[in-house]
Design an enzyme around this catalytic site. Structure first.
Site, PDB file in Angstrom:
ATOM      1  N   GLU A  95      11.005   9.017   3.445  1.00  0.00           N
ATOM      2  CA  GLU A  95       9.763   8.723   4.173  1.00  0.00           C
ATOM      3  C   GLU A  95      10.029   7.671   5.254  1.00  0.00           C
ATOM      4  OE1 GLU A  95       6.397   7.658   1.763  1.00  0.00           O
ATOM      5  OE2 GLU A  95       5.177   7.146   3.498  1.00  0.00           O
ATOM      6  N   ARG A  96      10.848   6.705   4.930  1.00  0.00           N
ATOM      7  CA  ARG A  96      11.143   5.635   5.909  1.00  0.00           C
ATOM      8  C   ARG A  96      11.996   6.151   7.064  1.00  0.00           C
ATOM      9  NH1 ARG A  96      10.837   1.862   0.660  1.00  0.00           N
ATOM     10  NH2 ARG A  96       8.571   1.816   0.799  1.00  0.00           N
ATOM     11  N   PRO A 147      -8.269   0.727  -2.068  1.00  0.00           N
ATOM     12  CA  PRO A 147      -8.915  -0.366  -1.341  1.00  0.00           C
ATOM     13  C   PRO A 147      -8.365  -1.731  -1.769  1.00  0.00           C
ATOM     14  CG  PRO A 147     -10.555   1.237  -2.048  1.00  0.00           C
ATOM     15  CD  PRO A 147      -9.246   1.679  -2.639  1.00  0.00           C
ATOM     16  N   GLY A 148      -8.010  -1.869  -3.048  1.00  0.00           N
ATOM     17  CA  GLY A 148      -7.553  -3.171  -3.549  1.00  0.00           C
ATOM     18  C   GLY A 148      -6.063  -3.390  -3.498  1.00  0.00           C
ATOM     19  N   GLY A 158       3.958   3.394   5.344  1.00  0.00           N
ATOM     20  CA  GLY A 158       5.275   3.698   4.746  1.00  0.00           C
ATOM     21  C   GLY A 158       5.920   2.477   4.113  1.00  0.00           C
ATOM     22  N   ILE A 175      -5.602   7.755   3.515  1.00  0.00           N
ATOM     23  CA  ILE A 175      -4.785   8.905   3.125  1.00  0.00           C
ATOM     24  C   ILE A 175      -4.629   9.901   4.280  1.00  0.00           C
ATOM     25  CG2 ILE A 175      -4.468  10.757   1.421  1.00  0.00           C
ATOM     26  CD1 ILE A 175      -4.311   7.737   0.394  1.00  0.00           C
ATOM     27  N   GLN A 232      13.535  -4.532  41.940  1.00  0.00           N
ATOM     28  CA  GLN A 232      14.662  -4.791  41.035  1.00  0.00           C
ATOM     29  C   GLN A 232      14.186  -5.027  39.600  1.00  0.00           C
ATOM     30  OE1 GLN A 232      16.920  -8.492  41.391  1.00  0.00           O
ATOM     31  NE2 GLN A 232      18.793  -7.276  41.522  1.00  0.00           N
ATOM     32  N   THR A 249       5.010  -1.912   4.584  1.00  0.00           N
ATOM     33  CA  THR A 249       4.989  -2.773   5.782  1.00  0.00           C
ATOM     34  C   THR A 249       6.407  -3.285   6.075  1.00  0.00           C
ATOM     35  OG1 THR A 249       4.637  -4.826   4.559  1.00  0.00           O
ATOM     36  CG2 THR A 249       2.646  -3.592   5.207  1.00  0.00           C
TER      37      THR A 249
HETATM   38  C1  LIG Z   1      -2.680   5.379   9.652  1.00  0.00           C
HETATM   39  C2  LIG Z   1      -2.291   5.104   8.233  1.00  0.00           C
HETATM   40  C3  LIG Z   1      -1.860   6.148   7.435  1.00  0.00           C
HETATM   41  C4  LIG Z   1      -1.547   5.916   6.090  1.00  0.00           C
HETATM   42  N1  LIG Z   1      -1.209   6.969   5.278  1.00  0.00           N
HETATM   43  C5  LIG Z   1      -1.098   6.770   3.934  1.00  0.00           C
HETATM   44  C6  LIG Z   1      -0.942   7.870   3.038  1.00  0.00           C
HETATM   45  O1  LIG Z   1      -0.860   9.022   3.449  1.00  0.00           O
HETATM   46  N2  LIG Z   1      -0.890   7.618   1.710  1.00  0.00           N
HETATM   47  C7  LIG Z   1      -0.977   6.352   1.202  1.00  0.00           C
HETATM   48  O2  LIG Z   1      -0.946   6.188   0.000  1.00  0.00           O
HETATM   49  N3  LIG Z   1      -1.108   5.285   2.032  1.00  0.00           N
HETATM   50  C8  LIG Z   1      -1.187   5.461   3.377  1.00  0.00           C
HETATM   51  N4  LIG Z   1      -1.346   4.382   4.226  1.00  0.00           N
HETATM   52  C9  LIG Z   1      -1.406   3.046   3.659  1.00  0.00           C
HETATM   53  C10 LIG Z   1      -0.226   2.159   4.004  1.00  0.00           C
HETATM   54  O3  LIG Z   1       0.937   2.596   3.379  1.00  0.00           O
HETATM   55  C11 LIG Z   1      -0.622   0.717   3.606  1.00  0.00           C
HETATM   56  O4  LIG Z   1      -1.613   0.309   4.531  1.00  0.00           O
HETATM   57  C12 LIG Z   1       0.552  -0.247   3.626  1.00  0.00           C
HETATM   58  O5  LIG Z   1       1.448   0.056   2.591  1.00  0.00           O
HETATM   59  C13 LIG Z   1       0.100  -1.699   3.478  1.00  0.00           C
HETATM   60  O6  LIG Z   1      -0.789  -1.868   2.423  1.00  0.00           O
HETATM   61  P1  LIG Z   1      -2.159  -2.665   2.674  1.00  0.00           P
HETATM   62  O7  LIG Z   1      -2.827  -2.044   3.844  1.00  0.00           O
HETATM   63  O8  LIG Z   1      -2.914  -2.702   1.388  1.00  0.00           O
HETATM   64  O9  LIG Z   1      -1.710  -4.122   3.072  1.00  0.00           O
HETATM   65  P2  LIG Z   1      -1.443  -5.355   2.068  1.00  0.00           P
HETATM   66  O10 LIG Z   1      -0.543  -4.932   0.981  1.00  0.00           O
HETATM   67  O11 LIG Z   1      -2.736  -5.963   1.709  1.00  0.00           O
HETATM   68  O12 LIG Z   1      -0.659  -6.349   3.031  1.00  0.00           O
HETATM   69  C14 LIG Z   1      -1.279  -7.287   3.920  1.00  0.00           C
HETATM   70  C15 LIG Z   1      -0.191  -8.151   4.567  1.00  0.00           C
HETATM   71  O13 LIG Z   1       0.481  -8.887   3.545  1.00  0.00           O
HETATM   72  C16 LIG Z   1       1.871  -8.676   3.659  1.00  0.00           C
HETATM   73  N5  LIG Z   1       2.506  -8.709   2.344  1.00  0.00           N
HETATM   74  C17 LIG Z   1       2.102  -8.076   1.212  1.00  0.00           C
HETATM   75  N6  LIG Z   1       2.971  -8.320   0.213  1.00  0.00           N
HETATM   76  C18 LIG Z   1       3.944  -9.089   0.736  1.00  0.00           C
HETATM   77  C19 LIG Z   1       5.142  -9.668   0.201  1.00  0.00           C
HETATM   78  N7  LIG Z   1       5.536  -9.460  -1.056  1.00  0.00           N
HETATM   79  N8  LIG Z   1       5.905 -10.430   1.020  1.00  0.00           N
HETATM   80  C20 LIG Z   1       5.535 -10.655   2.313  1.00  0.00           C
HETATM   81  N9  LIG Z   1       4.417 -10.127   2.869  1.00  0.00           N
HETATM   82  C21 LIG Z   1       3.648  -9.350   2.092  1.00  0.00           C
HETATM   83  C22 LIG Z   1       2.002  -7.289   4.283  1.00  0.00           C
HETATM   84  O14 LIG Z   1       3.275  -7.088   4.862  1.00  0.00           O
HETATM   85  C23 LIG Z   1       0.871  -7.319   5.287  1.00  0.00           C
HETATM   86  O15 LIG Z   1       1.297  -7.969   6.450  1.00  0.00           O
HETATM   87  C24 LIG Z   1      -1.622   4.598   5.572  1.00  0.00           C
HETATM   88  C25 LIG Z   1      -2.020   3.541   6.396  1.00  0.00           C
HETATM   89  C26 LIG Z   1      -2.372   3.785   7.703  1.00  0.00           C
HETATM   90  C27 LIG Z   1      -2.840   2.642   8.530  1.00  0.00           C
END
Ligand SMILES: Cc1cc2nc3c(=O)[nH]c(=O)nc-3n(C[C@H](O)[C@H](O)[C@H](O)COP(=O)(O)OP(=O)(O)OC[C@H]3O[C@@H](n4cnc5c(N)ncnc54)[C@H](O)[C@@H]3O)c2cc1C
Length: 384
Positions: A249-250, A133-134, A370, A162, A286, A372
């Site tokens: 993964e990517r 969450p954090g 995967g 997850i 067109q 952002t």
């Molecule tokens: C449908 C779904 C499936 C998923 N499956 C998995 C899974 O199986 N296992 C798992 O562990 N996770 C999973 N995730 C989590 C996913 O990998 C994270 O949501 C993602 O990595 C972003 O983390 P966050 O949501 O905490 O966003 P944050 O890290 O809080 O980011 C918020 C915003 O800040 C930006 N940001 C953060 N740091 C920087 C930086 N240094 N520079 C510029 N911009 C930045 C981000 O790009 C984003 O726009 C899943 C998410 C979804 C939605």
């Protein structure tokens, strides 16, 4: 397929034969059930056993561990066909091509023998739990801890978002084994949840798209895990193990993007050629021809890029920067393509009974999970 004369250079005869049989299985067995799974918010656990029986799981796992002994291309074929069939609730790509490789490349011999054969059959359904969450992007900031207590580790923490969260009974948990050691304090613990006291599943999360994917919260309250379940057997390797596997993964996300775009183009061409407006078909305007010619060029360019990444990856030469660019660029093209295609359906494009609507909503998360796209570009820029 809209582009039959554009074969992927990395595919051999075996990949193409597999592609046909996987596509047939999905079309005949799973697509007819997909609406019910979307409604239920997840695919039933039996689908994992069925996937195992059909040979759709862990195709690149060596035969000595029960796998098909193929290469990543075989898993890629299943990933492509699932995306093309809009079966995005199926977490088999993550299971076969993300979690199994952690064991194959980083696991001890004993860990491979204990877990891989059951992953191949679908008896073990896997998940990878990094995000909390954090923290998401900043993996080093995970708070979930694994404290050594005799011949066990005791895990405390909460994970969220997850994939496979409701069905999984085998979770790779990213933990801190040493809070003060930064990246070197991260370890990966292998948790069989069926016998794990203190393990709890939280909500199946209500998402914008991927409606049949059981993305969930997971909680670990004093979960005791045998010390031999530390991936690779040495503490503090987790961050490096993650970094090693993340390019694949990517690439998986990029593959899903290409297949989804090809499907969208096929759907849109079929629709506009029969939809009438002002005494002609929508295709006859067109604007429609120009838009779809642009979409086709984007799809071709995207596929060429991803195919080149596949060729490199199958030779073991795909670097982290290119994988990151493939993930971010393809997912951005995917967003644009879905938007253009949906527009040509008019109001029907906004109705979930049309695959284009599902393709549109499912595309959005490709730019987020995967890692952002912002993090992908940050990573790629370090090598420029
Ligand atoms: C449908 C779904 C499936 C998923 N499956 C998995 C899974 O199986 N296992 C798992 O562990 N996770 C999973 N995730 C989590 C996913 O990998 C994270 O949501 C993602 O990595 C972003 O983390 P966050 O949501 O905490 O966003 P944050 O890290 O809080 O980011 C918020 C915003 O800040 C930006 N940001 C953060 N740091 C920087 C930086 N240094 N520079 C510029 N911009 C930045 C981000 O790009 C984003 O726009 C899943 C998410 C979804 C939605």
């Amino acid at each position: 397929m809209s582009l039959p004369n554009f074969p992927s250079a990395w595919m051999d005869e075996e990949h193409r034969t597999l592609q046909q049989s996987v596509a047939r299985f999905f079309a005949e067995r799973w697509v007819p059930q997909a609406a019910a799974w979307r409604e239920a918010g997840q695919m039933p656990i039996e689908t994992w056993r069925e996937a195992g029986a059909q040979g759709l799981l862990c195709l690149s796992t060596p035969a000595e561990y029960g796998g098909a002994g193929g290469n990543f291309g075989h898993d890629a074929v299943v990933i492509l066909e699932a995306a093309r069939a809009c079966l995005n609730g199926f977490g088999g790509g993550l299971h076969s091509a993300i979690v199994a490789p952690y064991l194959i490349h980083c696991g001890s011999e004993e860990q491979k023998r204990r877990f891989l054969p059951r992953m191949v059959t679908g008896e073990l359904v896997s998940a990878i739990a990094m995000t909390e969450p954090g923290t998401g992007s900043d993996l080093q900031a995970v708070r979930t801890s694994a404290r050594r207590d005799g011949d066990h580790y005791v895990i405390d923490g909460a994970k969220t978002f997850i994939t496979n969260g409701q069905n999984a009974n085998f979770v790779v948990v990213v933990c801190k084994t040493d809070r003060g050691a930064g990246a070197k304090g991260v370890s990966l613990l292998l948790v069989e949840t069926d016998q794990a006291e203190g393990f709890r599943r939280g909500r199946r999360l209500d998402k914008v798209g991927l409606k049949s994917q059981d993305t969930s919260e997971l909680f670990f309250d004093g979960v005791r895990v045998p010390a031999e379940n530390l991936l690779g057997g040495v503490e503090g390797r987790g961050f490096f193990q993650l970094m090693e596997q993340l390019p694949q993964e990517r690439l998986i996300i990029a593959l899903q993007g290409v297949a989804a775009m090809e499907r969208a183009l096929d759907e849109t061409l079929a629709y506009v050629k029969q939809r009438q407006a002002f005494g002609r078909t929508v295709w006859d305007f067109q604007n429609t021809k120009f838009k779809l010619a642009e979409v086709q060029a984007t799809v071709l360019a995207t596929r060429a890029f991803v195919d080149a990444c596949m060729v490199s990856h199958l030779k073991g030469e795909l670097d982290a920067a290119r994988a990151a660019l493939a993930k971010s660029w393809v997912s951005e093209q995917q967003g644009k393509v879905m938007d253009e295609c949906l527009q040509l359906f008019g109001g029907y494009g906004y109705m979930m009974e049309y695959p284009i609507a599902e393709l549109y909503v499912d595309a959005r998360v490709q730019r987020i999970y995967g890692g952002t796209n912002e993090i992908m570009k940050e990573l790629a820029s370090r090598f420029m």
